[in-house]
Design a protein around this motif. Structure first.
Motif: not given
Length: 545
Positions: A418, A457, A460-461, A464-465, A482, A485-486, A489-490
């Motif tokens: 992040r 980005r 990052h996303h 996260e997944v 979470a 959400w990611h 955005r991914y």
């Protein structure tokens, strides 16, 4: 050197122009089209049956020779030396067919344990410098033998018996290149398969100590102890022994974007990278620490290239920054890296506060790459992303993710990703306020920083997944909110990245969300469609329903 992709068309690059190299302060050019000079001789001096007159092989060889002639003429017209990148062993297929019973080992490899192999290489080197009297020398690589561009030749790694193999080859090369021909020999210590010559100071000293020094013999050593990766320590064989050395620096790092976005590495190469500056200084961490050592004789940049495939560039700004600054510093090390950088900024038309902003952008790019591609908390496997490929939790990152979960580092590692993406927000803002003189470079500055933002980005996303899903499979609580959400955005970030490439002509080609695959029948590497970031993210997408 422009390190062209094996098996693909050569790059169109300013660094192919010897006049540009001379203007930048370079005194030599390495030609690396993966057609080494022995592929441009007929071997008539050894056996005229190998490439008889009128044969397709001879026609190809003679055309290759004319290409080397042209390189020599252009370099000498610009006032610089020219060397040809030389894989050993590479020999004509007809030669191997004729003499296979005398040069092959029981595994079918051309062997330096066979006396005739030695004789062939001596004859080969003599014919090279007879055919190309203007050639100033050769750069020799062992360990990797690329044959994609040599349809009439075959070969393999000569180092089959460690120290003994190196000494046999070095003895022939020193005799024939340095002494007999009076040309320069750059013997690269880079190899594969755990060859200790690459980075073991004791083994390096043991081998090179058995070779008499010569003014034309230099050992060429990567500044990193392994490949050109961050978090790899400075190569401790630099400055060791009695032979002069030249240090290799890659300006277009294939594991770190390849110039598709800013990645300024020269501050780290000279002064030591961030990850080493905080440790006790018991050994050199950068070139500034060895600059007074008389063994260290110079710098050799891979100004463009390295690795395979893309991303493919339409602007060389970030490669140019790295190549120009290291050359300027090498010419006057008392200047210091920061002053050399300021001179490059002035070439772009920047002054005062704009120079400070450009330097902040460049240094921040190195910080962001460290956190986005690697980690300060866990030793991430370097090859999870390379060239145009993005690996995933299903193969490339499995071992890393297992360690991260077991050590309770999930939140810290994800926070690091992040933070890398946040750094790119700042980099974009810095870029948008810089009045670079060239409209093309000013446009690429804007586009390439956004490319870097989207890359980091996506990573990052995507992490996260993947990492949250992987941790849940290992027994950790599953935070589905979470992950959803990611995931959204991914997907959105990929779409933004694709729109950038579609609307901006200067944009480099995009990454593929798949693992670096296996070599195909054409000798080239492609994506592994069954593994990588997309298959991994889609696996967890399916589990979320």
């Amino acid at each position: 050197m422009v390190h062209n992709n094996p098996g693909e068309p050569s790059f169109r690059s300013r660094f192919n122009d010897p006049a540009t190299l001379a203007a930048y302060g370079y005194d030599g050019q390495v030609i690396n089209e993966f057609r080494p000079p022995q592929t441009a001789i007929t071997f008539d001096s050894f056996d005229p049956r190998i490439f008889p007159a009128g044969s397709p092989g001879r026609a190809w060889v003679e055309a290759t020779a004319r290409g080397i002639d042209a390189h020599i003429a252009r370099a000498h017209a610009a006032g610089i030396a020219v060397y040809v990148f030389t894989d050993i062993i590479v020999l004509p297929k007809p030669l191997v067919e004729l003499y296979g019973d005398q040069i092959l080992d029981d595994q079918g490899r051309i062997s330096f344990e066979r006396p005739l192999t030695h004789q062939i290489h001596r004859a080969m080197l003599r014919e090279i410098f007879t055919r190309f009297p203007g050639l100033d020398g050769i750069v020799v690589r062992t360990g990797e033998t690329y044959l994609q561009n040599t349809p009439f030749h075959t070969g393999n790694n000569p180092i089959t018996n460690g120290e003994r193999s190196h000494l046999a080859l070095l003895g022939i090369l020193r005799d024939e290149v340095c002494v007999r021909a009076g040309k320069r020999l750059f013997y690269r210590t880079w190899s594969t398969g755990g060859d200790k010559l690459t980075s073991d100071p004791a083994f390096y000293r043991q081998v090179t100590g058995q070779v008499a020094p010569h003014e034309n013999l230099l050992f060429s050593i990567k500044h990193t102890a392994r490949d050109f990766w961050r978090t790899v320590e400075f190569n401790q064989t630099i400055g060791v022994g009695t032979h002069r050395q030249i240090v290799e620096v890659q300006c277009q790092r294939e594991y770190e974007g390849k110039g598709a976005f800013p990645n300024y590495v020269i501050d780290g190469v000279i002064n030591g990278f961030e990850e080493f500056r905080t440790r006790p200084r018991t050994e050199p961490i950068g070139l500034a620490d060895v600059v007074e050592n008389p063994v260290v004789a110079g710098i050799w940049t891979w100004s463009r290239g390295g690795g395979w495939r893309g991303p493919y560039l339409r602007n060389e700004l970030w490669c140019d920054l790295n190549a120009w600054v290291i050359a300027r510093w090498a010419r006057d090390t008392g200047l210091g890296e920061e002053a050399a950088f300021a001179q490059y900024a002035a070439r772009l038309g920047l002054r005062g506060e704009h120079t400070r902003r450009f330097r902040r952008l460049a240094l921040l790019s190195a910080d962001a790459v460290l956190r986005g591609h690697y980690s300060l908390h866990h030793p991430i496997r370097w090859t999870w992303t390379r060239d145009q490929f993005l690996g995933g939790s299903d193969k490339d990152l499995t071992k890393d993710f297992t360690g991260i979960v077991r050590q309770g580092l999930v939140d810290r590692v994800l926070a690091e990703k992040r933070e890398a993406a946040r750094m790119w927000d700042e980099i974009v803002a810095l870029a948008d306020g810089l009045p670079i003189r060239s409209t093309e470079d000013r446009d690429y500055l804007r586009v390439s920083t956004r490319y870097g933002l989207h890359w980091h980005r996506v990573v990052h996303h995507g992490w996260e997944v993947m990492l949250r899903g992987f941790a849940a499979e290992q027994g950790a609580p599953r935070d589905e909110a979470a992950m959803r959400w990611h995931l959204a955005r991914y997907d959105a970030e990929w779409r933004r990245w694709e729109r950038l490439a579609a609307r901006e002509p200067s944009c480099a080609t995009l990454y593929q969300p798949y693992s670096f695959g296996k070599r195909g029948p054409d000798g080239l590497y492609d994506a592994d469609p069954d593994h990588g970031m997309k298959p991994s993210v889609d696996h967890y997408r399916a589990t979320l329903g």
